[in-house]
Enzyme design. Structure first.
Site, PDB file in Angstrom:
ATOM      1  N   HIS A  65       0.899  -0.857  -0.056  1.00  0.00           N
ATOM      2  CA  HIS A  65      -0.439  -0.590   0.053  1.00  0.00           C
ATOM      3  C   HIS A  65       0.860   1.287   0.234  1.00  0.00           C
ATOM      4  O   HIS A  65       0.224   2.666  -0.816  1.00  0.00           O
ATOM      5  CB  HIS A  65      -0.843   0.478   0.887  1.00  0.00           C
ATOM      6  CG  HIS A  65      -2.007  -1.064   1.127  1.00  0.00           C
ATOM      7  ND1 HIS A  65      -2.327  -1.094   0.477  1.00  0.00           N
ATOM      8  CD2 HIS A  65      -1.783  -1.970   2.148  1.00  0.00           C
ATOM      9  CE1 HIS A  65      -3.486  -2.358   0.432  1.00  0.00           C
ATOM     10  NE2 HIS A  65      -3.647  -2.766   1.524  1.00  0.00           N
ATOM     11  N   HIS A 106       5.243   6.550   7.191  1.00  0.00           N
ATOM     12  CA  HIS A 106       5.201   5.680   5.724  1.00  0.00           C
ATOM     13  C   HIS A 106       4.511   7.230   4.609  1.00  0.00           C
ATOM     14  O   HIS A 106       4.212   8.112   5.363  1.00  0.00           O
ATOM     15  CB  HIS A 106       3.913   4.965   5.893  1.00  0.00           C
ATOM     16  CG  HIS A 106       2.838   5.671   6.092  1.00  0.00           C
ATOM     17  ND1 HIS A 106       2.164   4.930   7.679  1.00  0.00           N
ATOM     18  CD2 HIS A 106       1.931   6.153   5.286  1.00  0.00           C
ATOM     19  CE1 HIS A 106       1.677   5.784   7.699  1.00  0.00           C
ATOM     20  NE2 HIS A 106       0.570   6.010   6.562  1.00  0.00           N
ATOM     21  N   HIS A 113       2.537   8.934   1.475  1.00  0.00           N
ATOM     22  CA  HIS A 113       0.939   9.181   1.079  1.00  0.00           C
ATOM     23  C   HIS A 113       1.266  10.285  -0.656  1.00  0.00           C
ATOM     24  O   HIS A 113       1.968  11.187  -0.094  1.00  0.00           O
ATOM     25  CB  HIS A 113      -0.119   9.100   1.580  1.00  0.00           C
ATOM     26  CG  HIS A 113      -0.472   8.266   2.312  1.00  0.00           C
ATOM     27  ND1 HIS A 113      -0.965   7.234   1.975  1.00  0.00           N
ATOM     28  CD2 HIS A 113      -0.626   8.235   3.816  1.00  0.00           C
ATOM     29  CE1 HIS A 113      -1.510   6.663   3.421  1.00  0.00           C
ATOM     30  NE2 HIS A 113      -0.604   7.588   4.157  1.00  0.00           N
ATOM     31  N   HIS A 135       3.730  10.791   7.098  1.00  0.00           N
ATOM     32  CA  HIS A 135       2.696  10.312   8.588  1.00  0.00           C
ATOM     33  C   HIS A 135       3.529   9.878   9.386  1.00  0.00           C
ATOM     34  O   HIS A 135       4.024   8.331   9.304  1.00  0.00           O
ATOM     35  CB  HIS A 135       1.494   9.120   8.129  1.00  0.00           C
ATOM     36  CG  HIS A 135       0.334   9.892   7.026  1.00  0.00           C
ATOM     37  ND1 HIS A 135      -0.335   9.319   6.409  1.00  0.00           N
ATOM     38  CD2 HIS A 135       0.363  11.487   7.365  1.00  0.00           C
ATOM     39  CE1 HIS A 135      -1.788  10.027   5.775  1.00  0.00           C
ATOM     40  NE2 HIS A 135      -0.603  11.988   6.145  1.00  0.00           N
ATOM     41  N   THR A 138      -6.618   6.503   8.013  1.00  0.00           N
ATOM     42  CA  THR A 138      -6.375   6.806   7.347  1.00  0.00           C
ATOM     43  C   THR A 138      -7.033   5.517   6.121  1.00  0.00           C
ATOM     44  O   THR A 138      -6.891   5.255   4.317  1.00  0.00           O
ATOM     45  CB  THR A 138      -5.543   7.522   6.529  1.00  0.00           C
ATOM     46  OG1 THR A 138      -4.193   7.392   6.622  1.00  0.00           O
ATOM     47  CG2 THR A 138      -5.349   9.096   7.336  1.00  0.00           C
ATOM     48  N   THR A 139      -6.402   4.272   6.985  1.00  0.00           N
ATOM     49  CA  THR A 139      -6.408   2.950   5.982  1.00  0.00           C
ATOM     50  C   THR A 139      -7.016   2.284   6.853  1.00  0.00           C
ATOM     51  O   THR A 139      -7.904   2.391   8.234  1.00  0.00           O
ATOM     52  CB  THR A 139      -5.264   2.396   5.668  1.00  0.00           C
ATOM     53  OG1 THR A 139      -4.066   2.875   6.930  1.00  0.00           O
ATOM     54  CG2 THR A 139      -4.567   3.112   4.829  1.00  0.00           C
TER      55      THR A 139
END
Length: 252
Positions: free
Chosen positions: A93, A118, A120, A137, A202-203
């Site tokens: 992801h 991680h 995005h 994040h 957010t996942t």
């Protein structure tokens, strides 16, 4: 690494943990993605455990509108980060950097240990209706299992030397790359002014109860660094979610 690792490293500690953070539960977790039939609009349909993705009124990310924020005497953010060995993984992801124990975030009486960070693309958070090219994040967890995330926004500019080892590694899925030494403090901008709000992962499973701090000052990434990430993930951002009456505070 399993595709749900990101939530597993964070949510496993919260629920037992972010849809990208616990390990043993990943095997049974249904596949989710950012497009098609497993896109964010369908996350709540994929598993009962993801019901918060639809039902929670405190979901992240959000669009932060400066004119609607509330100035507040927020405590200063103290990044008590230390360098050490790290591991870069591609969990299916995103690219995630797992960090050793010893780093923490302090804000007044609040303190939480840094677990990982991680990326995005584009930034999941919007500022006045606009995304940045990327965001990192930084995920923290308190001793009693509460999560706090610090978002660092990236704008296009010069090469980010602090992140150069990470972007030089960028492994394919399932092939973690060790870093002999990495200092997360180098990624944090000098200005620690920030927005604060109550939000969620957010996942999947989109668990709420997450303390969010979005740093106002973006840092730079080169076009080559952004392009390197896009070679693996062209888009891995959840759309912004309704505020539902939440107040976004901004440090004075």
């Amino acid at each position: 690494m399993k595709k749900a690792m990101l939530v597993a490293v964070v949510t496993g500690s919260v629920l037992a943990m972010h849809a990208g953070l616990a390990g043993a539960n990943d095997k049974a977790a249904p596949h989710w993605s950012y497009d098609g039939k497993t896109a964010p609009a369908h996350w709540s349909e994929l598993d009962e455990a993801n019901s918060a993705c639809k039902l929670s009124k405190e979901q992240s990310p959000i669009d932060i509108i400066d004119s609607a924020t509330k100035k507040a005497a927020l405590p200063a953010l103290e990044f008590k980060y230390a360098g050490g060995a790290a591991e870069v993984i591609n969990n299916g992801h995103t690219i995630q950097v797992n960090l050793p124990a010893g780093s923490s975030l302090k804000a007044g009486d609040f303190e939480a240990n840094l677990l990982q960070f991680h990326f995005h693309t584009p930034s999941e958070e919007k500022i006045n209706g606009k995304n940045y090219p990327m965001v990192a994040h930084f995920v923290h967890k308190t001793v009693d299992g509460k999560l706090a995330v610090v978002a660092v926004l990236f704008k296009t500019g010069k090469e980010n030397t602090a992140l150069a080892p990470v972007f030089a590694a960028l492994p394919q899925e399932g092939k973690p790359t060790p870093l002999a030494s990495f200092d997360p403090a180098g990624v944090i901008p000098a200005n620690h002014a920030y927005y604060k709000f109550a939000g969620s992962l957010t996942t999947p499973p989109c668990s709420d109860g997450v303390r969010w701090q979005v740093l106002k000052e973006p840092v730079e990434l080169s076009k080559a660094q952004v392009a390197a990430f896009h070679n693996l993930y062209k888009m891995n951002a959840r759309p912004v979610q309704p505020l539902n009456g939440r107040v976004v505070e901004v440090s004075e």
